[in-house]
Design an enzyme around this catalytic site. Sequence first.
Site, PDB file in Angstrom:
ATOM      1  N   SER A  37      -2.880  -0.106  10.857  1.00  0.00           N
ATOM      2  CA  SER A  37      -2.041   0.364   9.750  1.00  0.00           C
ATOM      3  C   SER A  37      -2.642   1.545   8.990  1.00  0.00           C
ATOM      4  CB  SER A  37      -1.788  -0.789   8.765  1.00  0.00           C
ATOM      5  OG  SER A  37      -3.017  -1.322   8.325  1.00  0.00           O
ATOM      6  N   ASP A 323      -2.234  -1.336  -2.042  1.00  0.00           N
ATOM      7  CA  ASP A 323      -1.793  -2.733  -1.935  1.00  0.00           C
ATOM      8  C   ASP A 323      -3.035  -3.607  -1.767  1.00  0.00           C
ATOM      9  OD1 ASP A 323      -2.543  -2.405   0.694  1.00  0.00           O
ATOM     10  OD2 ASP A 323      -0.507  -2.552   1.527  1.00  0.00           O
ATOM     11  N   HIS A 326      -4.795  -1.577   1.665  1.00  0.00           N
ATOM     12  CA  HIS A 326      -4.793  -0.156   2.040  1.00  0.00           C
ATOM     13  C   HIS A 326      -5.119   0.763   0.865  1.00  0.00           C
ATOM     14  CE1 HIS A 326      -2.062  -2.330   4.834  1.00  0.00           C
ATOM     15  NE2 HIS A 326      -2.802  -1.684   5.709  1.00  0.00           N
TER      16      HIS A 326
END
Length: 359
Positions: A37, A323, A326
């Site tokens: 991600s 978040d 990240h």
Amino acid sequence: MTKEIPTKFLLLCLAIFFLCNIVYASQIEGMFVFGSSLVDNGNNNFLLTLAKANFSPYGVDFPVGPSGRFTNGKNVIDLLGEELQLPRLIPVFYDPSTKGRNIVHGVNYASGGSGILNDTGSIAGKVVSLNEQIKNFEEVTLPDLKTHRDFLQNYLFVVGSGGNDYSFNYFMRQANANVSVEAFTNNLIKSLSQQLKKLYTLGGRKFVLMSVNPLGCNPVARASQPMGEDDCIQVLNQAAHLFNARLRLTVDFIRPQMPGSTLVFVNSYKIIRDIIRDPVSNGFKDTRNACCEVLSVNEGGNGILCKRGGQVCAERNIHVFFDGLHPTEAVNIQIAKKAFGSYNRDEVYPINIRTLAQL
Ligand SMILES: *[C@@H]1O[C@H](CO)[C@@H](O)[C@H](O)[C@H]1NC(C)=O
Ligand SMILES: *[C@@H]1O[C@H](CO)[C@@H](O)[C@H](O)[C@H]1NC(C)=O
């Protein structure tokens, strides 16, 4: 006399031209991106998975809003592309329009939640493992690209994977209880080495290997084990540190097996850890809390992803984390800048990406 002025003028023009070329002359035409991600530009939008970021407040600072990037603005890949002066953002593999002319500046195969190992991330639904990503490059992109580009030495092959193998595999599965972190790490590095050699046999020559981030400093990790304000979870950071030390060594080990290639290790772990240790002088204030409202386990979330349409902090550029896992764009900017231009070999080893691009 009348002839001399244009000559001087010409020489000045030439001097400026050469100076500019010495300052920066990138040979790089594009990037092929593999990983998790942290480098996913939106592949998971097209997959049946819970690991998605294509909703608000993700992308709150991105020109076109939520795009599937797991941050508020640009990710490290976008920002590296800017440093390299690439003409466009790298398109995602699973977007049906990513073919033909659209792939000449590279393709992004990364998938949020995935890892080096095939089975990492399967709890999130369908995510694309590193092996599958490389297969997509080999079987779909390469035949398409051959019609436009014969050589791949002017492309960067960026690989950013491994964190999820610890967070969502090693530390989460009972089956790993009797496996030492050293043995697990050796296995990861062995797999990654094979994957890099595979990319080399497919034509890759310039590699950028991203470190695993300080996993124990992620808000989701700290929430599970509340400690003092500045403490990170040591066991997670030690695992990440071990992986990174091995990966840095691999850069030297593997080169003889990949003649004509150059590998660069980007220590995003150190860059983020330095920001967390000394936020103020790096321009940050909040090193601990997610900027967005994170969906907790009680609310059906996992403590990582932002709540759909949830609250978001006002000052995104003083937060380290967007978040539960990240970094914010502000942190990504620092990673990209240092990866591109730092001469500190603890940050980027053995050369920076600017130098890599000029080879
Ligand atoms: C992982 O998946 C790839 C295909 O994506 C397959 O070729 C390989 O054998 C698998 N490895 C393991 C250890 O299952
Ligand atoms: C660890 O335990 C699993 C069963 O839970 C077993 O299959 C595996 O072989 C064991 N690994 C080692 C290294 O002993």
